[in-house]
Design a protein around this motif. Structure first.
Motif, PDB file in Angstrom:
ATOM      1  N   UNK A 218       0.807  -1.219   0.000  1.00 25.05           N
ATOM      2  CA  UNK A 218       0.000   0.000   0.000  1.00 25.05           C
ATOM      3  C   UNK A 218       0.842   1.270   0.000  1.00 25.05           C
ATOM      4  N   UNK A 219       2.021   1.216   0.612  1.00 26.72           N
ATOM      5  CA  UNK A 219       2.853   2.419   0.660  1.00 26.72           C
ATOM      6  C   UNK A 219       3.228   2.898  -0.741  1.00 26.72           C
ATOM      7  N   UNK A 220       3.229   2.005  -1.706  1.00 29.25           N
ATOM      8  CA  UNK A 220       3.568   2.392  -3.077  1.00 29.25           C
ATOM      9  C   UNK A 220       2.537   3.364  -3.657  1.00 29.25           C
TER      10      UNK A 220
ATOM     11  N   UNK B 108       1.210   5.854  -2.217  1.00 33.10           N
ATOM     12  CA  UNK B 108       1.592   7.207  -1.828  1.00 33.10           C
ATOM     13  C   UNK B 108       2.952   7.610  -2.405  1.00 33.10           C
ATOM     14  N   UNK B 109       3.743   6.635  -2.774  1.00 31.74           N
ATOM     15  CA  UNK B 109       5.103   6.914  -3.236  1.00 31.74           C
ATOM     16  C   UNK B 109       5.177   7.276  -4.719  1.00 31.74           C
ATOM     17  N   UNK B 110       4.164   6.907  -5.500  1.00 28.50           N
ATOM     18  CA  UNK B 110       4.214   7.165  -6.939  1.00 28.50           C
ATOM     19  C   UNK B 110       3.316   8.338  -7.311  1.00 28.50           C
ATOM     20  N   UNK B 111       3.616   8.941  -8.443  1.00 30.72           N
ATOM     21  CA  UNK B 111       2.757  10.004  -8.958  1.00 30.72           C
ATOM     22  C   UNK B 111       1.657   9.391  -9.823  1.00 30.72           C
ATOM     23  N   UNK B 112       0.528  10.020  -9.844  1.00 28.85           N
ATOM     24  CA  UNK B 112      -0.595   9.723 -10.732  1.00 28.85           C
ATOM     25  C   UNK B 112      -1.152   8.295 -10.662  1.00 28.85           C
ATOM     26  N   UNK B 113      -1.336   7.736  -9.475  1.00 28.35           N
ATOM     27  CA  UNK B 113      -2.030   6.436  -9.428  1.00 28.35           C
ATOM     28  C   UNK B 113      -3.486   6.641  -9.833  1.00 28.35           C
ATOM     29  N   UNK B 114      -4.002   5.746 -10.689  1.00 29.09           N
ATOM     30  CA  UNK B 114      -5.408   5.845 -11.114  1.00 29.09           C
ATOM     31  C   UNK B 114      -6.223   4.664 -10.618  1.00 29.09           C
ATOM     32  N   UNK B 115      -5.556   3.585 -10.208  1.00 30.28           N
ATOM     33  CA  UNK B 115      -6.237   2.404  -9.682  1.00 30.28           C
ATOM     34  C   UNK B 115      -5.239   1.524  -8.964  1.00 30.28           C
ATOM     35  N   UNK B 116      -5.776   0.689  -8.092  1.00 32.91           N
ATOM     36  CA  UNK B 116      -4.989  -0.357  -7.437  1.00 32.91           C
ATOM     37  C   UNK B 116      -5.530  -1.688  -7.935  1.00 32.91           C
ATOM     38  N   UNK B 117      -4.671  -2.504  -8.514  1.00 34.53           N
ATOM     39  CA  UNK B 117      -5.032  -3.862  -8.914  1.00 34.53           C
ATOM     40  C   UNK B 117      -4.720  -4.752  -7.715  1.00 34.53           C
TER      41      UNK B 117
ATOM     42  N   UNK C 292      -4.857  -8.062  -5.180  1.00 35.68           N
ATOM     43  CA  UNK C 292      -4.937  -9.516  -5.043  1.00 35.68           C
ATOM     44  C   UNK C 292      -5.998  -9.862  -4.002  1.00 35.68           C
ATOM     45  N   UNK C 293      -6.649 -11.020  -4.165  1.00 34.67           N
ATOM     46  CA  UNK C 293      -7.619 -11.447  -3.146  1.00 34.67           C
ATOM     47  C   UNK C 293      -6.944 -11.550  -1.784  1.00 34.67           C
ATOM     48  N   UNK C 294      -7.602 -11.023  -0.768  1.00 34.18           N
ATOM     49  CA  UNK C 294      -7.098 -11.099   0.595  1.00 34.18           C
ATOM     50  C   UNK C 294      -5.983 -10.127   0.918  1.00 34.18           C
ATOM     51  N   UNK C 295      -5.612  -9.268  -0.041  1.00 34.64           N
ATOM     52  CA  UNK C 295      -4.508  -8.338   0.197  1.00 34.64           C
ATOM     53  C   UNK C 295      -4.885  -7.239   1.176  1.00 34.64           C
ATOM     54  N   UNK C 296      -6.155  -6.870   1.192  1.00 36.18           N
ATOM     55  CA  UNK C 296      -6.599  -5.775   2.057  1.00 36.18           C
ATOM     56  C   UNK C 296      -7.473  -6.316   3.177  1.00 36.18           C
TER      57      UNK C 296
ATOM     58  N   UNK D 277      -9.694   3.874   2.962  1.00 35.35           N
ATOM     59  CA  UNK D 277      -9.849   4.170   1.542  1.00 35.35           C
ATOM     60  C   UNK D 277      -8.473   4.345   0.902  1.00 35.35           C
ATOM     61  N   UNK D 278      -8.329   3.828  -0.291  1.00 40.01           N
ATOM     62  CA  UNK D 278      -7.037   3.917  -0.977  1.00 40.01           C
ATOM     63  C   UNK D 278      -6.872   5.232  -1.734  1.00 40.01           C
ATOM     64  N   UNK D 279      -7.962   5.942  -1.946  1.00 36.21           N
ATOM     65  CA  UNK D 279      -7.896   7.180  -2.716  1.00 36.21           C
ATOM     66  C   UNK D 279      -8.023   6.962  -4.209  1.00 36.21           C
ATOM     67  N   UNK D 280      -7.991   5.712  -4.646  1.00 32.68           N
ATOM     68  CA  UNK D 280      -8.205   5.325  -6.050  1.00 32.68           C
ATOM     69  C   UNK D 280      -9.060   4.067  -6.038  1.00 32.68           C
TER      70      UNK D 280
END
Length: 171
Positions: free
Chosen positions: A123-125, A127-136, A138-142, A148-151
């Motif tokens: 998840x820290x990635x 916040x570390x990258x510019x312009x995230x538009x979505x998080x892909x 994995x099942x059970x990752x969250x 909220x992830x913000x995307x």
């Protein structure tokens, strides 16, 4: 639908840590874009040294002799090898004939990104990258109580949604 020839290609970066499914997602997205009639280019960042030429071939001999750039073409393909890294923007310029360019890696560049989330530590990635538009994701990752992830958080198996999101970036 594919872009008019005068428009710049859609550029989408797929970023994540090692073994999070970046290459698999890129390949699946290629299939979706090709089925829709897009001309697709891909660019991959390799954190390690790589070898694409086979020892003993003529182009390998050219590189071993010290050539800074070597190009080879046949009736069906062309490759250019350089003894220097290329910035992502320059690589994209070389693929301008594509309707869409899928970029695997290059975390620090500033194009829209789908961020691969295989575990909570990834998840820290976001916040570390510019312009995230979505998080892909994995099942059970969250965990169920994840903030909220913000995307949009889209399951890695929902490639149709990730494809639709990528297409929407052209609008």
């Amino acid at each position: 639908m594919p872009q008019p020839a005068s428009q710049a290609p859609i550029v989408v970066q797929i970023v994540g840590y090692k073994n999070t499914g970046k290459t698999t997602l890129v390949c699946r997205l290629i299939e979706y874009f090709k089925q829709a009639g897009y001309k697709v280019g891909t660019i991959k960042r390799d954190a390690h040294e790589f070898q694409i030429d086979t020892p003993g071939t003529d182009t390998w001999k050219h590189q071993e002799a010290g050539a800074d750039m070597t190009a080879i073409t046949s009736a069906t393909r062309t490759a250019v090898m350089k003894r220097s890294p290329e910035p992502l923007a320059r690589l994209i310029d070389q693929l301008r004939e594509a309707d869409v360019i899928l970029v695997e890696g290059f975390k620090t560049d500033d194009y829209p990104k789908i961020v691969m989330i295989r575990s909570v530590s990834d998840l820290e990635l976001l916040q570390a990258v510019s312009r995230p538009v979505a998080a892909a994701v994995w099942p059970g990752a969250l965990p169920p109580d994840a903030p909220s992830l913000g995307v949009p958080a889209i399951g890695i198996d929902r490639v149709d949604e990730l494809y639709s999101l990528a297409v929407s970036l052209a609008r």
